[in-house]
Design a protein around this motif. Sequence first.
Motif, PDB file in Angstrom:
ATOM      1  N   PHE A 130     -16.402   3.841 -23.711  1.00  0.00           N
ATOM      2  CA  PHE A 130     -17.230   4.948 -24.175  1.00  0.00           C
ATOM      3  C   PHE A 130     -16.793   5.501 -25.530  1.00  0.00           C
ATOM      4  CE2 PHE A 130     -17.805   5.575 -19.408  1.00  0.00           C
ATOM      5  CZ  PHE A 130     -18.929   4.778 -19.393  1.00  0.00           C
ATOM      6  N   GLN A 131     -15.644   5.049 -26.039  1.00  0.00           N
ATOM      7  CA  GLN A 131     -15.277   5.426 -27.402  1.00  0.00           C
ATOM      8  C   GLN A 131     -15.951   4.500 -28.414  1.00  0.00           C
ATOM      9  OE1 GLN A 131     -10.947   5.375 -27.246  1.00  0.00           O
ATOM     10  NE2 GLN A 131     -10.922   7.602 -27.118  1.00  0.00           N
ATOM     11  N   VAL A 132     -16.407   3.346 -27.935  1.00  0.00           N
ATOM     12  CA  VAL A 132     -17.139   2.413 -28.792  1.00  0.00           C
ATOM     13  C   VAL A 132     -18.637   2.667 -28.677  1.00  0.00           C
ATOM     14  CG1 VAL A 132     -17.686  -0.012 -29.221  1.00  0.00           C
ATOM     15  CG2 VAL A 132     -15.341   0.654 -28.621  1.00  0.00           C
ATOM     16  N   ASN A 133     -19.107   2.799 -27.445  1.00  0.00           N
ATOM     17  CA  ASN A 133     -20.521   3.107 -27.189  1.00  0.00           C
ATOM     18  C   ASN A 133     -20.570   4.452 -26.450  1.00  0.00           C
ATOM     19  OD1 ASN A 133     -22.048   0.490 -27.913  1.00  0.00           O
ATOM     20  ND2 ASN A 133     -20.313  -0.207 -26.695  1.00  0.00           N
ATOM     21  N   ARG A 134     -20.749   5.493 -27.209  1.00  0.00           N
ATOM     22  CA  ARG A 134     -20.654   6.828 -26.637  1.00  0.00           C
ATOM     23  C   ARG A 134     -21.922   7.240 -25.887  1.00  0.00           C
ATOM     24  NH1 ARG A 134     -16.259   9.641 -28.188  1.00  0.00           N
ATOM     25  NH2 ARG A 134     -15.011   8.684 -29.845  1.00  0.00           N
ATOM     26  N   PRO A 135     -21.763   7.984 -24.807  1.00  0.00           N
ATOM     27  CA  PRO A 135     -22.936   8.523 -24.106  1.00  0.00           C
ATOM     28  C   PRO A 135     -23.629   9.545 -24.989  1.00  0.00           C
ATOM     29  CG  PRO A 135     -20.909   9.448 -23.201  1.00  0.00           C
ATOM     30  CD  PRO A 135     -20.491   8.379 -24.166  1.00  0.00           C
ATOM     31  N   THR A 136     -24.893   9.820 -24.720  1.00  0.00           N
ATOM     32  CA  THR A 136     -25.633  10.813 -25.497  1.00  0.00           C
ATOM     33  C   THR A 136     -26.090  11.953 -24.592  1.00  0.00           C
ATOM     34  OG1 THR A 136     -27.690   9.567 -25.171  1.00  0.00           O
ATOM     35  CG2 THR A 136     -26.446   9.118 -27.163  1.00  0.00           C
ATOM     36  N   VAL A 137     -26.160  13.124 -25.180  1.00  0.00           N
ATOM     37  CA  VAL A 137     -26.571  14.314 -24.436  1.00  0.00           C
ATOM     38  C   VAL A 137     -27.963  14.721 -24.896  1.00  0.00           C
ATOM     39  CG1 VAL A 137     -26.025  16.733 -23.956  1.00  0.00           C
ATOM     40  CG2 VAL A 137     -24.182  15.082 -24.256  1.00  0.00           C
ATOM     41  N   PHE A 138     -28.810  15.136 -23.960  1.00  0.00           N
ATOM     42  CA  PHE A 138     -30.139  15.602 -24.321  1.00  0.00           C
ATOM     43  C   PHE A 138     -30.575  16.704 -23.355  1.00  0.00           C
ATOM     44  CE2 PHE A 138     -30.746  12.466 -21.065  1.00  0.00           C
ATOM     45  CZ  PHE A 138     -31.871  12.854 -20.357  1.00  0.00           C
ATOM     46  N   LEU A 139     -31.593  17.443 -23.756  1.00  0.00           N
ATOM     47  CA  LEU A 139     -32.124  18.525 -22.927  1.00  0.00           C
ATOM     48  C   LEU A 139     -33.470  18.109 -22.356  1.00  0.00           C
ATOM     49  CD1 LEU A 139     -31.316  21.656 -25.133  1.00  0.00           C
ATOM     50  CD2 LEU A 139     -30.134  20.904 -23.059  1.00  0.00           C
ATOM     51  N   GLU A 140     -33.649  18.315 -21.069  1.00  0.00           N
ATOM     52  CA  GLU A 140     -34.908  18.020 -20.407  1.00  0.00           C
ATOM     53  C   GLU A 140     -35.331  19.263 -19.623  1.00  0.00           C
ATOM     54  OE1 GLU A 140     -35.712  15.311 -16.747  1.00  0.00           O
ATOM     55  OE2 GLU A 140     -35.895  14.038 -18.521  1.00  0.00           O
ATOM     56  N   ASN A 141     -36.393  19.902 -20.107  1.00  0.00           N
ATOM     57  CA  ASN A 141     -36.850  21.157 -19.493  1.00  0.00           C
ATOM     58  C   ASN A 141     -35.726  22.186 -19.438  1.00  0.00           C
ATOM     59  OD1 ASN A 141     -39.409  20.028 -19.009  1.00  0.00           O
ATOM     60  ND2 ASN A 141     -38.690  19.124 -17.081  1.00  0.00           N
ATOM     61  N   GLY A 142     -34.944  22.220 -20.511  1.00  0.00           N
ATOM     62  CA  GLY A 142     -33.868  23.196 -20.602  1.00  0.00           C
ATOM     63  C   GLY A 142     -32.607  22.798 -19.863  1.00  0.00           C
ATOM     64  N   VAL A 143     -32.631  21.657 -19.189  1.00  0.00           N
ATOM     65  CA  VAL A 143     -31.459  21.206 -18.436  1.00  0.00           C
ATOM     66  C   VAL A 143     -30.729  20.142 -19.253  1.00  0.00           C
ATOM     67  CG1 VAL A 143     -30.644  20.111 -16.318  1.00  0.00           C
ATOM     68  CG2 VAL A 143     -32.628  21.649 -16.254  1.00  0.00           C
ATOM     69  N   ARG A 144     -29.427  20.313 -19.395  1.00  0.00           N
ATOM     70  CA  ARG A 144     -28.611  19.398 -20.188  1.00  0.00           C
ATOM     71  C   ARG A 144     -28.317  18.138 -19.369  1.00  0.00           C
ATOM     72  NH1 ARG A 144     -25.590  20.382 -24.660  1.00  0.00           N
ATOM     73  NH2 ARG A 144     -23.677  19.185 -25.011  1.00  0.00           N
ATOM     74  N   LYS A 145     -28.616  16.963 -19.936  1.00  0.00           N
ATOM     75  CA  LYS A 145     -28.381  15.707 -19.230  1.00  0.00           C
ATOM     76  C   LYS A 145     -27.665  14.716 -20.134  1.00  0.00           C
ATOM     77  CE  LYS A 145     -32.242  16.064 -15.996  1.00  0.00           C
ATOM     78  NZ  LYS A 145     -33.405  15.361 -15.400  1.00  0.00           N
ATOM     79  N   ILE A 146     -27.073  13.699 -19.498  1.00  0.00           N
ATOM     80  CA  ILE A 146     -26.315  12.687 -20.246  1.00  0.00           C
ATOM     81  C   ILE A 146     -26.880  11.300 -19.940  1.00  0.00           C
ATOM     82  CG2 ILE A 146     -24.071  11.552 -20.515  1.00  0.00           C
ATOM     83  CD1 ILE A 146     -22.743  14.206 -19.884  1.00  0.00           C
ATOM     84  N   THR A 147     -27.050  10.519 -21.000  1.00  0.00           N
ATOM     85  CA  THR A 147     -27.452   9.121 -20.837  1.00  0.00           C
ATOM     86  C   THR A 147     -26.248   8.253 -21.151  1.00  0.00           C
ATOM     87  OG1 THR A 147     -29.748   9.550 -21.500  1.00  0.00           O
ATOM     88  CG2 THR A 147     -28.980   7.290 -21.652  1.00  0.00           C
ATOM     89  N   TRP A 148     -25.872   7.407 -20.194  1.00  0.00           N
ATOM     90  CA  TRP A 148     -24.712   6.545 -20.367  1.00  0.00           C
ATOM     91  C   TRP A 148     -25.148   5.178 -20.874  1.00  0.00           C
ATOM     92  CZ3 TRP A 148     -19.959   8.648 -19.751  1.00  0.00           C
ATOM     93  CH2 TRP A 148     -19.891   9.864 -19.062  1.00  0.00           C
ATOM     94  N   PRO A 149     -24.351   4.573 -21.752  1.00  0.00           N
ATOM     95  CA  PRO A 149     -24.701   3.230 -22.231  1.00  0.00           C
ATOM     96  C   PRO A 149     -24.590   2.253 -21.060  1.00  0.00           C
ATOM     97  CG  PRO A 149     -22.473   3.808 -22.925  1.00  0.00           C
ATOM     98  CD  PRO A 149     -23.072   5.048 -22.323  1.00  0.00           C
ATOM     99  N   THR A 150     -25.597   1.433 -20.850  1.00  0.00           N
ATOM    100  CA  THR A 150     -25.548   0.487 -19.740  1.00  0.00           C
ATOM    101  C   THR A 150     -26.563  -0.623 -19.960  1.00  0.00           C
ATOM    102  OG1 THR A 150     -25.579   0.288 -17.333  1.00  0.00           O
ATOM    103  CG2 THR A 150     -27.262   1.697 -18.322  1.00  0.00           C
ATOM    104  N   THR A 151     -26.737  -1.443 -18.958  1.00  0.00           N
ATOM    105  CA  THR A 151     -27.733  -2.515 -18.982  1.00  0.00           C
ATOM    106  C   THR A 151     -28.674  -2.292 -17.811  1.00  0.00           C
ATOM    107  OG1 THR A 151     -26.256  -4.124 -20.035  1.00  0.00           O
ATOM    108  CG2 THR A 151     -28.079  -5.007 -18.728  1.00  0.00           C
ATOM    109  N   ARG A 152     -29.971  -2.269 -18.111  1.00  0.00           N
ATOM    110  CA  ARG A 152     -30.978  -1.998 -17.073  1.00  0.00           C
ATOM    111  C   ARG A 152     -31.854  -3.214 -16.844  1.00  0.00           C
ATOM    112  NH1 ARG A 152     -30.140   2.722 -19.807  1.00  0.00           N
ATOM    113  NH2 ARG A 152     -29.728   4.548 -18.513  1.00  0.00           N
ATOM    114  N   LEU A 153     -32.327  -3.351 -15.611  1.00  0.00           N
ATOM    115  CA  LEU A 153     -33.234  -4.429 -15.254  1.00  0.00           C
ATOM    116  C   LEU A 153     -34.558  -3.840 -14.816  1.00  0.00           C
ATOM    117  CD1 LEU A 153     -30.158  -5.324 -14.281  1.00  0.00           C
ATOM    118  CD2 LEU A 153     -31.368  -7.355 -13.512  1.00  0.00           C
TER     119      LEU A 153
END
Length: 388
Positions: free
Chosen positions: A56-79
């Motif tokens: 996570f020091q190379v690919n850092r998670p990102t923080v965002f707000l959704e309807n005023g609620v703070r959330k985190i998106t983690w770097p990953t692989t999705r199918l």
Amino acid sequence: MIELEGVPELIDPVMVAAFEGWNDAGDAASTAVAHLDREWKGEVFAALDAEDYYDFQVNRPTVFLENGVRKITWPTTRLSVVRVGGEKPRDLVLVRGIEPSMRWRSFCNELLAFAHELGVEMVVILGALLGDTPHTRPVPVSGVTSDPDLARTMDLEETRYEGPTGIVGILQEACTHAGVPAVSLWAAVPHYVSQPPNPKATLALLNRLEDLIGLRIPLGELPEDARAWQVGVDQLAAEDSEVAEYVQTLEEARDTAELPEASGEAIAREFERYLRRREPGTGPGGPGVAMEGGDTPFLRDPGSGRTRPPKPEQPGPEAVPGAESETTGDAEEPEAPEGTEGTDAPEGAADESPGTGPEPGAETEPGPRAGTEPGADTEPGADGESGK
């Protein structure tokens, strides 16, 4: 055993994968899979545990707000899975993520477990590399495989590359050992205009994928974006005599190298492809819009630096078969990843040599470069690998 809930029984499924980072010059490959997911409204059914594979020091998670609620998106692989309708329906399993920082063998085994559970018939991995190719010509796309039988039946190059590799090369080799047919498609991106996005390279990858799996892919606004991209690069090149001269040199080398290939068989093949794409229903763009790379110009701002672009390093990451015709001799080291000190080259050519920078596994490394002989590899390509 992986238990998949909510995933229907799939029809002749093909897994299409792309990974951001070293294997993805100009973000061309990851953008292609994102386009498929968007156009066919893919439904995510699984995500790999980010803790297992990412630094996570190379690919850092990102923080965002959704309807005023703070959330985190983690770097990953999705199918995700998409169903393509028509006379012969078919399902695609789309894999989109970031090249992992660690535990590559476990990463590939987990993806293969999903492929086995879903009955995947073939794995197609998309990649893009930096090469000595002019932006004014159709984007070279090479198809390579480690399977001699598959190479013969699908008119692909059998990879013979030897050198550094990325997750594309590792996953393709893992598929081979697991007995799963695997192909990697590599688009060569002009090294002097390497910043993303590169819609022309994305379009070329989708056109080749369309031919490979026999599906009509809706192209949306990609053809128009590609035209705009090339027009912009044309304008920027015209403003600098050194860049314009360099592009002309690449054009001459490319045209000379391709003259022997203008055989009757090659022309017939291209004409058949043209007719197929003119048939009704080829996509929202209308008849003929899927022409590979196209004759039309496209664009991307190569940055403010306008000194003569250096040639990409030759042996770099795996070379792509068919891309050697673009090389003009000496290669320079792949540019440094974003945030590192640059050289005299135009900003568009930022990328780091796998031999001098971060380990090939790190996602921060931009796409690879073409350089070694096409088809001279034993390993499915990494970002600069010819898909080998």
